[in-house]
Design an enzyme around this catalytic site. Structure first.
Site, short mmCIF file in Angstrom:
data_model
loop_
_atom_site.label_atom_id
_atom_site.label_comp_id
_atom_site.label_asym_id
_atom_site.label_seq_id
_atom_site.Cartn_x
_atom_site.Cartn_y
_atom_site.Cartn_z
N ASP A 42 -26.44 90.70 92.40
CA ASP A 42 -26.98 92.33 92.04
C ASP A 42 -25.94 93.39 93.56
O ASP A 42 -26.86 94.74 93.13
CB ASP A 42 -28.02 92.65 91.24
CG ASP A 42 -28.35 91.69 90.11
OD1 ASP A 42 -27.58 91.69 89.74
OD2 ASP A 42 -29.52 91.97 89.68
N SER A 92 -26.19 80.85 87.58
CA SER A 92 -26.72 81.74 86.34
C SER A 92 -28.22 81.43 86.68
O SER A 92 -28.35 80.80 85.22
CB SER A 92 -26.06 81.82 85.37
OG SER A 92 -27.23 83.18 84.33
N LYS A 137 -37.29 93.53 88.61
CA LYS A 137 -37.28 93.40 87.06
C LYS A 137 -37.61 91.86 86.86
O LYS A 137 -38.68 91.58 85.71
CB LYS A 137 -36.32 94.01 87.07
CG LYS A 137 -35.28 94.12 85.72
CD LYS A 137 -34.79 95.34 85.37
CE LYS A 137 -33.74 95.38 86.02
NZ LYS A 137 -32.28 94.46 85.18
#
Ligand code: S3P
Length: 442
Positions: free
Chosen positions: A322, A169, A24
């Site tokens: 994740d 991040s 993704k």
């Protein structure tokens, strides 16, 4: 189609080969960057999930011609300065934090206002992390509380910045790299290492001058902007985040083996493999190769009876960000006390994953201790369920749905799991693959 599924039986043993849908993070980045290239890019194995479809639709609405041809997407790039922004452009990011945050940097040059909005879950998430550094380039943002909807105003008079990204991040880092692409001069980003797909695409596909220096535990990324690049072809490898549910399904099932082919094993993403291996899980990696800077290979995973607990090193946190939900589930079945620290970022994901995981584990009878930025899990190798469990109110977080399915298929009990549509975000054919492995799902 009903919005809940029911699972009443554990999955029987299986021995299969699988491939996962395209990664993704890479899919979203490729669409954004191919849109700013000159010429036609061909992207094979692009993930066809809602987050990616929202990215495609948004770029089409900004004048990028994108067509699906046979097994690839053809993206006709419009150049760095060529996006066609009209007055009152509205962009729907849906559930996608990655698209929404990267988009803020992508349109740094736009002199028209853009209204960026998203779904209920995305509208609760923090955007100050991209708004504050992007303001330094000269962009302006209007929002309430740094949450969506946001009115974005770019400028043709961007200035390069030096910015230290402290969260680890990749979304923030990438948003800044995209803004830097639009900005004359050299932008310098000092960051805690995180997934580096944007860097890899810059270097290996676009030949954009980018320098990466390692300094102690930080990385310094220097991007020289306004260097136009050409189109490229790319075959997206399988998503390790999607594979993680099948890896743990196999580990927690009896007498089963799975081979998952052509998975992206970029070191910034393989924290889960290291954590599970430290827990004794039977995992082997074969057929590895390097593709456009991404390490790709096949994963062979086998059922594992003697899982042991883990005291998870903080250095693995961003590398498995994740995958924590499914890692926590594995810890519930491992012998001993597992400890996780410095994972407060999980509270800022599609749902508050620390809270959701704690509630889930308590519900299935696992003893836990939750803190502001950590979790302790008292594992029980004999954990077997026979009650009724309903999984709901989790802001349709796709990864909560998939973790719950793996729990139901490996621990027993009667599970009703609401909001099946949540998987469309990242993995629309998740349930079909489970059924092909023999799972009985109503
Ligand atoms: C992503 C980065 C991570 C991850 C997200 C995808 C990306 O978020 O959780 O699912 O593609 O850059 P953060 O960068 O906010 O940690």
């Amino acid at each position: 189609m009903k919005s809940s599924i029911i699972i009443r039986n554990k999955i029987s043993n299986f021995k299969k080969n699988l491939s996962m849908p395209g990664d993704k993070s890479i899919s979203i980045r490729l669409i954004l960057l191919a849109s700013l290239a000159i010429g036609k890019s061909k992207i094979y194995n692009l993930l066809e999930s809602e987050d990616v479809i929202n990215t495609l639709k948004s770029m089409k609405s900004l004048g990028v011609n994108i067509n699906k041809i046979k097994n690839y997407y053809e993206i006709n790039g419009v150049s760095i300065k060529g996006l066609n922004l009209k007055k009152k452009t509205k962009i729907n990011a849906g559930n996608s934090g990655t698209f929404a945050r990267l988009f803020c940097g992508l349109v740094a040059r736009s002199n028209k206002k853009i209204n960026l909005y998203g779904d209920k879950s995305l509208s609760k998430r923090d955007f100050s992390r991209v708004i504050n550094p992007l303001k330094l380039f000269g962009m302006k943002f209007k929002s309430s509380n740094n949450k969506l909807p946001i009115i974005i105003s770019g400028t043709e008079f961007l200035r390069p910045v030096i910015y230290e990204e402290k969260k680890g991040s990749a979304q923030v880092k990438s948003a800044l790299m995209l803004a830097a692409l639009n900005t004359p001069g050299e932008t310098k980003i000092i960051s805690v290492p995180s997934r580096n797909h944007t860097e890899n695409i810059f270097k290996h596909c676009l030949n954009i001058p980018i320098k990466i220096l390692k300094k102690k535990s930080k990385e310094i990324i220097k991007v020289s902007g306004l260097k136009q690049f050409k189109s490229f072809d790319y075959k997206v490898p399988g998503d390790i985040s999607s594979a993680s549910f099948f890896i743990v399904l196999t580990i927690l099932s009896k007498n089963s083996i799975l081979k998952i082919r052509n998975v992206n094993l970029n070191k910034t993403r393989t924290g889960i493999i290291e954590i599970l291996k430290k827990m004794n899980a039977k995992i082997n990696i074969i057929n590895t190769k390097l593709y456009n800077g991404e390490f790709v290979g096949d994963i062979i995973v086998k059922s594992t009876k003697s899982l042991k607990s883990i005291n998870c090193p903080k250095s693995l946190n961003t590398r498995s960000i994740d995958e924590f939900l499914i890692i926590f589930l594995t810890c519930a079945k491992a012998k001993g006390l597992s400890k996780f620290k410095g994972i407060g970022e999980l509270r800022n994901k599609e749902s508050d994953r620390l809270k959701v995981a704690s509630n889930f584990l308590k519900m299935i009878g696992v003893q836990i201790k939750e803190s502001k930025d950590g979790l302790m899990i008292y594992g029980n190798p004999n954990l077997e369920l026979n009650g009724n469990y309903v999984i709901k109110d989790y802001l349709k977080d796709h990864r909560v749905f998939m973790m719950s399915c793996v729990a139901a298929l490996t621990l027993g009990g009667n599970f009703t799991i609401k909001d099946r549509d949540s998987i469309k975000t990242s993995f629309p054919n998740f349930l079909n693959i489970l059924e092909n492995l023999g799972a009985k799902i109503q």
